[in-house]
Design an enzyme around this catalytic site. Structure first.
Site, PDB file in Angstrom:
ATOM      1  N   ASP A  49      28.854 -25.658  54.434  1.00  0.00           N
ATOM      2  CA  ASP A  49      29.922 -25.980  54.043  1.00  0.00           C
ATOM      3  C   ASP A  49      30.701 -26.710  55.249  1.00  0.00           C
ATOM      4  O   ASP A  49      31.333 -25.792  55.862  1.00  0.00           O
ATOM      5  CB  ASP A  49      30.562 -24.487  53.879  1.00  0.00           C
ATOM      6  CG  ASP A  49      32.013 -24.800  53.818  1.00  0.00           C
ATOM      7  OD1 ASP A  49      32.258 -25.701  53.379  1.00  0.00           O
ATOM      8  OD2 ASP A  49      32.240 -23.311  53.355  1.00  0.00           O
TER       9      ASP A  49
ATOM     10  N   GLU B 252      31.842 -32.139  48.532  1.00  0.00           N
ATOM     11  CA  GLU B 252      33.119 -32.857  47.962  1.00  0.00           C
ATOM     12  C   GLU B 252      33.264 -32.179  46.774  1.00  0.00           C
ATOM     13  O   GLU B 252      32.747 -31.050  46.101  1.00  0.00           O
ATOM     14  CB  GLU B 252      32.315 -33.893  47.454  1.00  0.00           C
ATOM     15  CG  GLU B 252      33.891 -35.185  47.719  1.00  0.00           C
ATOM     16  CD  GLU B 252      33.824 -36.272  47.599  1.00  0.00           C
ATOM     17  OE1 GLU B 252      34.972 -37.549  47.495  1.00  0.00           O
ATOM     18  OE2 GLU B 252      32.014 -36.744  47.659  1.00  0.00           O
TER      19      GLU B 252
END
Length: 585
Positions: free
Chosen positions: A550, A559
């Site tokens: 993350d 993404e």
């Protein structure tokens, strides 16, 4: 059911464990379980033999159970076990206690409604060329960016009527992903998938309100949102010949800056056969779906069908016009370095386009092309292989098929879908995370949580609806459990939902707005053992299902993208709609 009350000391310990667990053991759906559906959590460690469920409101112990050992992933030595509390059907908030850990879960009538709504609303946040207003976006409001009223014709896109350097207007549409460009291939796929689900559950979407500017008109919010991008797509068709530009893009990706701070010129580039066929398919599909909504979108249905037929005609004349960015950069300046959406075979696009045009027009020539280009097996939908969207068009429950050829086509495609679904659900009961997804190394790749996990769930929904095999539906819900927290890392992989969700997606809009919380409702790509961004970020593990980080720099695992959001919209909406339908029966 137990009547014993848990002591205040244990209650306090449970509350503390909810915020800072003593052991990171429990993996469950962090958004909620339906009263009548299966409810399973997984202990992510060896040695957990029993579990307890407590009513959080009363402190009453409502269930004690023993775990069932699951089958370990072939790449992992972790021994896990399943905790089944499906017998609980009373709505409420509960604590699950196991292995020194405590996790909170809810049972409620429509747990996936918040997921479906948030996923659809995420498209509003991606809109270009208009201000994102506070009354619709709250703290994530922003001024308009990228009006795209002064877009250049790239030399690769030049033709007799439009010369290199000419200026056209191509406003509206969605930012494609974490970047600020707009791509026809991915836009068409995304809309095609969501409109396919709309066809199955129009009454469900008619009642949905996600607070966008068009909410309250005569058109369902999902279609209003689709139109904002469809209207842009129409500007990407060359009026001279019907071909469609592959994308609208800057030469290079912009930095992590606000849309209003972007400085690069924007171009439309080469017309491609894949973009043009995807355009033809989704415009034909939209032409039928938007027919009842002439009041809000007068003339659009007929306009979309004309555009679809012109695009299809161009594609037939230019079957080898594949988009190959490296070749393009050898011939033309400036070089284009943004997302390629390249494809070496347009057969699946041809099948989808011909199928939709046959459904929209009844012209036999399209049916002949659809039969000739039809797939030989079923694959879940993805931008790189859109044949499933053509299959969905043929398998609409209310579709009337006429003649031996059409009936044979429907029967063959149905058999392919059911064979796929039957194979997918094998062994899911004993799999590591009690789901058909996630038990093979090949399940993890760039964008896997949508392109396989969510889209597999949608495929299982279709298989259930054409075959009435309840096991297919059960396993579709299981894939949603995986996305929402029942997975090795314990993430609810949708921003803004669950107890542990991504905070730093690779998303320029989220990164540049000065707000700690990311824009909500986005499904991140997920674990990707390819780790193509490994030189920029450090992954905590090399295991296929734990290759996720993350961090803003992780474009390979963290993404967001409109096609991944579309997968979440499709799966969550379909499952929410079916839960309502079954509750009403």
């Amino acid at each position: 059911m137990k009547s014993k009350l848990i002591s205040f000391g244990i209650l306090a310990g449970g509350l503390a464990a909810c915020s800072q667990p003593a052991a990171d053991v429990i993996r469950l759906n962090q958004v909620g379980y339906f009263p009548s559906q299966e409810k399973v959590a997984v202990a992510n460690t060896a040695g957990v033999t029993d579990f307890t469920v407590v009513n959080a409101a009363t402190g009453e112990e409502v269930l004690k159970g023993t775990t069932t050992v699951t089958t370990s992933n072939p790449w992992s030595q972790t021994a896990r076990s399943a905790m089944d509390f499906s017998s609980l059907n009373q709505p409420g908030t509960y604590w699950l206690l196991a292995g020194g850990d405590t996790a909170t879960f809810e049972i409620k009538d429509r747990p996936l409604a918040v997921v479906a709504d948030a996923a659809l609303k995420s498209f509003y946040y991606q809109r270009t060329g208009m201000p994102i207003e506070e009354k619709y976006a709250g703290q994530w409001n922003r001024p308009a960016g990228h009006p795209d009223t002064q877009v250049l014709i790239h030399p690769s896109a030049a033709g007799p009527a439009r010369k290199a350097g000419d200026v056209i207007s191509s406003p509206k549409g969605w930012y494609d992903a974490g970047d600020y460009n707009k791509y026809i291939v991915n836009s068409a796929f995304s809309i095609g998938l969501m409109q396919a689900i709309y066809r199955l559950f129009p009454d469900y979407f008619a009642k949905q309100n996600v607070n966008i500017p068009e909410s309250g008109n005569n058109t369902p919010d999902l279609l209003d949102e689709m139109y904002y991008n469809l209207d842009w797509m129409l500007t990407m068709q060359d009026p001279a010949d019907g071909g469609v530009y592959h994308k609208l893009t800057t030469p290079n990706f912009e930095g992590f800056v606000k849309p209003t701070e972007c400085k690069q010129p924007r171009y439309v580039v080469q017309k491609s056969v894949t973009a043009t066929l995807d355009f033809a398919a989704v415009m034909a599909q939209a032409s039928m779906i938007f027919k009842p909504y002439q009041k809000d979108y007068p003339g659009f249905s007929a306009k979309a069908l004309r555009a679809a037929e012109r695009a299809y005609s161009w594609a037939e004349k230019n079957p080898d016009a594949l988009y190959k960015q490296a070749d393009l950069n050898e011939k033309y300046d400036p070089d284009i370095q943004t997302g390629e959406y390249g494809d070496t075979d347009a057969t699946d696009e041809l099948f989808w386009a011909a199928s939709e045009l046959f459904y929209a027009t009844g012209k036999q020539a399209y049916m002949v092309k659809a039969v000739k280009s039809s797939p030989r097996s079923y694959l879940p939908p993805s931008w790189g292989n859109v044949s499933a969207l053509g299959v969905f068009a043929w398998l609409l429950p209310e579709r009337e098929l006429k003649g031996v050829t059409e009936e044979a086509m429907e029967g063959t495609l149905k058999s392919y879908l059911q064979a796929y679904a039957t194979n997918v659900v094998k062994g899911a009961n004993q799999s590591a995370f009690h789901a058909p997804y996630g038990d093979e190394e090949a399940d993890f790749f760039w964008g896997c949580l949508s392109e396989l996990c969510a889209n597999q769930a949608t495929s299982l929904v279709y298989a259930y609806m054409v075959g009435d095999n309840n096991n297919f539906l059960i396993n579709a819900y299981r894939n949603m459990d995986y996305i929402l927290g029942r997975n090795p890392l314990g993430y609810c992989y949708v921003t803004g939902l669950g107890a542990k969700s991504p905070m730093h997606p690779h998303h320029r809009l989220s990164a540049s707005d000065g707000i700690d919380a990311p824009l909500p409702g986005f499904l991140v790509g997920g674990p990707n053992p390819g780790q193509q961004d490994g030189q920029f970020v450090k992954y905590p593990s090399n295991l296929p299902d734990e290759s996720y980080v993350d961090e803003e720099g992780s474009y390979a695992s963290n993404e967001i993208a409109i096609n991944w959001s579309a997968g979440l919209v499709a799966a969550a909406s379909a499952l929410d709609a079916l839960s309502q339908r079954m509750s009403a029966e």
